[in-house]
Design a protein around this motif. Structure first.
Motif, mmCIF file in Angstrom:
data_model
loop_
_atom_site.group_PDB
_atom_site.id
_atom_site.type_symbol
_atom_site.label_atom_id
_atom_site.label_comp_id
_atom_site.label_asym_id
_atom_site.label_seq_id
_atom_site.Cartn_x
_atom_site.Cartn_y
_atom_site.Cartn_z
ATOM 1 N N THR A 111 49.269 -26.072 71.915
ATOM 2 C CA THR A 111 49.609 -27.456 71.611
ATOM 3 C C THR A 111 49.637 -27.620 70.100
ATOM 4 O O THR A 111 48.720 -27.185 69.403
ATOM 5 C CB THR A 111 48.565 -28.408 72.227
ATOM 6 O OG1 THR A 111 48.667 -28.356 73.657
ATOM 7 C CG2 THR A 111 48.777 -29.832 71.761
ATOM 8 N N VAL A 130 52.363 -31.184 73.656
ATOM 9 C CA VAL A 130 51.280 -30.760 74.539
ATOM 10 C C VAL A 130 51.720 -29.563 75.379
ATOM 11 O O VAL A 130 52.671 -29.655 76.166
ATOM 12 C CB VAL A 130 50.836 -31.923 75.448
ATOM 13 C CG1 VAL A 130 49.617 -31.516 76.265
ATOM 14 C CG2 VAL A 130 50.529 -33.167 74.613
ATOM 15 N N ASP A 132 47.536 -27.956 79.133
ATOM 16 C CA ASP A 132 46.745 -28.982 78.455
ATOM 17 C C ASP A 132 47.138 -30.355 78.993
ATOM 18 O O ASP A 132 48.156 -30.510 79.668
ATOM 19 C CB ASP A 132 46.979 -28.946 76.939
ATOM 20 C CG ASP A 132 46.363 -27.721 76.278
ATOM 21 O OD1 ASP A 132 45.499 -27.081 76.921
ATOM 22 O OD2 ASP A 132 46.761 -27.393 75.143
ATOM 23 N N VAL A 187 47.246 -34.789 78.018
ATOM 24 C CA VAL A 187 47.231 -35.771 76.938
ATOM 25 C C VAL A 187 45.803 -36.227 76.656
ATOM 26 O O VAL A 187 45.365 -36.296 75.506
ATOM 27 C CB VAL A 187 48.124 -36.977 77.289
ATOM 28 C CG1 VAL A 187 47.925 -38.105 76.280
ATOM 29 C CG2 VAL A 187 49.589 -36.559 77.343
ATOM 30 N N VAL A 242 43.857 -33.595 74.743
ATOM 31 C CA VAL A 242 44.315 -33.442 73.354
ATOM 32 C C VAL A 242 43.848 -34.623 72.499
ATOM 33 O O VAL A 242 43.400 -34.448 71.365
ATOM 34 C CB VAL A 242 45.843 -33.301 73.309
ATOM 35 C CG1 VAL A 242 46.346 -33.337 71.875
ATOM 36 C CG2 VAL A 242 46.277 -32.007 73.987
#
Length: 445
Positions: A293, A321, A325, A327, A330
């Motif tokens: 990412t 992303v 992974d 959102v 992250v």
């Protein structure tokens, strides 16, 4: 391709691309020139009369088009996608960005690669087949978006229209990969990379409030200093890197074309992921982005004058992303890395990575066999697309969504997308038209 391009059966596509490039259909987040888009639609109708006379053409959103070409069967419909809008231009162009100049065997200008080349490729292929009264084996839909570059509503509304009509596509092909040369160090063969997924796009705004004041009496840790520290911390703490399954398959396919010492490493990519991750990170930004990412600070704002302390400092952060992974994960990484409650974090937009489309499947095999037919020197392979496309919206109605622009592109050309000196080779354009035509001709009954 042999001989001069003027003798090619699709040579008119070159003038068509020039004409479309000369119409500045620039998308801005808060505005666009509706007349430019209307002019483009008029030009499309002039250049592709049979599409507009024989097929059903539906306006979608403000200036998008959804075209229905009935085939011998509607059981496995196919959607071919492209978009009409382009990003703004900046300084540094060798040839004017909206000139459509024909120089050194290429058409130059904004949109040649992203994405008016695909618009022309699809429409020229369909127009030529209509001239032969060809009937495709399956229904073919053409979806031309008008606001892809600003994450607009054109594509979602096209999906909604297909849902309303009860259409569930068997295959969707949008922009994305290409026949890429100079893609990996030591690999001489071009790679026909087909995006089987794309990274999610998330945008954040970081902001710090303060009291402002005169620049002659600064205080410690003001808004700009705190924001700068947050940005530095982000830059020093990249997210963990890894090699996802599509990249493993990409390496397996490249193994026979790699230098001898690398062949066993690539052939056994699945067992050597840590080593390959390090190789990707070391090979440059284009390959490094395939392994993690990415977080990029893109916009900055602060004081309105050089002698005024900023009362509010802001930074825009664009995140792509990686598959695997999320959102939420992250955003939490960003929050923890910054480690400063006075830095406000706002999620401006959030899109998860797209689902993986199958590789061991008749649809993908159709794409790769067509790549081999038109580009016999290329190695067809799946990959994770780093940028965002309108195709992500179609994953809600189709399991086989692929991202491939059938044009040869050098490293310099790929780097010119959203930058200066974007251009598409004439022969590359004509080969791309051939690719779309052969794909339609080879749709299975």
């Amino acid at each position: 391709m042999t001989g001069t391009w003027e003798a090619h059966p699709h040579a008119r596509a070159v003038e068509t691309l020039q004409a479309l490039v000369r119409i500045p259909t620039v998308s801005h987040p808060d505005q666009l020139d509706p007349q430019a888009f209307e002019d483009l639609l008029v030009e499309l109708e002039r250049r592709f009369p049979l599409i507009h006379q024989r097929l059903e053409v539906t306006r979608v959103h403000t200036h998008g088009l959804l075209v229905h070409w009935p085939g011998a069967s509607a059981a496995r419909p196919v959607v071919l996608m492209a978009h009409l809008d382009v990003v703004p231009v900046e300084d540094g162009w060798t040839h004017p960005p909206f000139s459509g100049d024909l120089v050194d065997g290429s058409v130059w200008g904004r949109g040649t690669l992203d994405d008016k080349g695909c618009v022309v490729g699809i429409c020229e292929a369909v127009e030529a087949l209509l001239e032969r009264d060809f009937v495709p084996a399956q229904d073919v839909w053409i979806s031309l978006g008008c606001d892809e570059e600003v994450f607009g509503q054109g594509a979602p509304l096209a999906v909604a229209e297909l849902v309303r009509r009860g259409v569930r596509p068997w295959l969707v092909v949008d922009e994305g990969g290409a026949v890429a040369s100079e893609a990996f160090p030591g690999i001489g063969a071009p790679i026909g990379v087909v995006g089987v997924t794309e990274k999610g796009v998330t945008s954040l705004e970081l902001s710090v409030e303060g009291s402002g004041g005169h620049a002659s009496t600064p205080t410690r840790n003001g808004p700009t200093a705190r924001l700068a520290r947050a940005i530095t911390r982000l830059d020093r703490a990249p997210l963990p890197a890894r090699v996802p399954e599509p990249t493993v398959e990409l390496f397996r396919r490249l193994a026979p074309h790699a230098p001898a010492p690398l062949r066993p490493v690539l052939a056994n990519a699945g067992r050597l992921r840590p080593l390959l991750t390090r190789v990707l990170l070391a090979a440059g930004p284009e390959t490094a982005a395939m392994a993690r990412t990415t977080v990029a600070v893109t916009t900055l704002s602060g004081s309105p004058a050089i002698n005024v302390i900023a009362a509010n400092a802001k930074a825009g952060v664009n995140i792509r992303v990686m598959v695997g992974d999320t959102v939420a994960g992250v955003v939490e990484h960003v929050r923890c890395t910054i480690g400063d409650d006075q830095v406000r974090l706002e999620v401006v937009e959030a899109h998860e990575p797209s689902p993986l489309s199958p590789v061991d499947d008749d649809a993908f095999r159709l794409l790769e066999s067509t790549i081999r037919e038109v580009f016999p020197d290329a190695v067809p392979a799946p990959y994770v697309m780093m940028a965002a496309t309108d195709a992500r919206h179609f994953t809600t109605i189709c399991e086989r969504v692929y991202r491939f622009a059938p044009f040869r592109m050098t490293l310099a050309q790929r780097q010119s997308i959203h930058a200066a000196d974007e251009h598409l080779g004439i022969e590359a354009l004509l080969d791309g038209v051939d690719w779309y035509r052969r794909l339609i001709e080879r749709l299975p009954a």
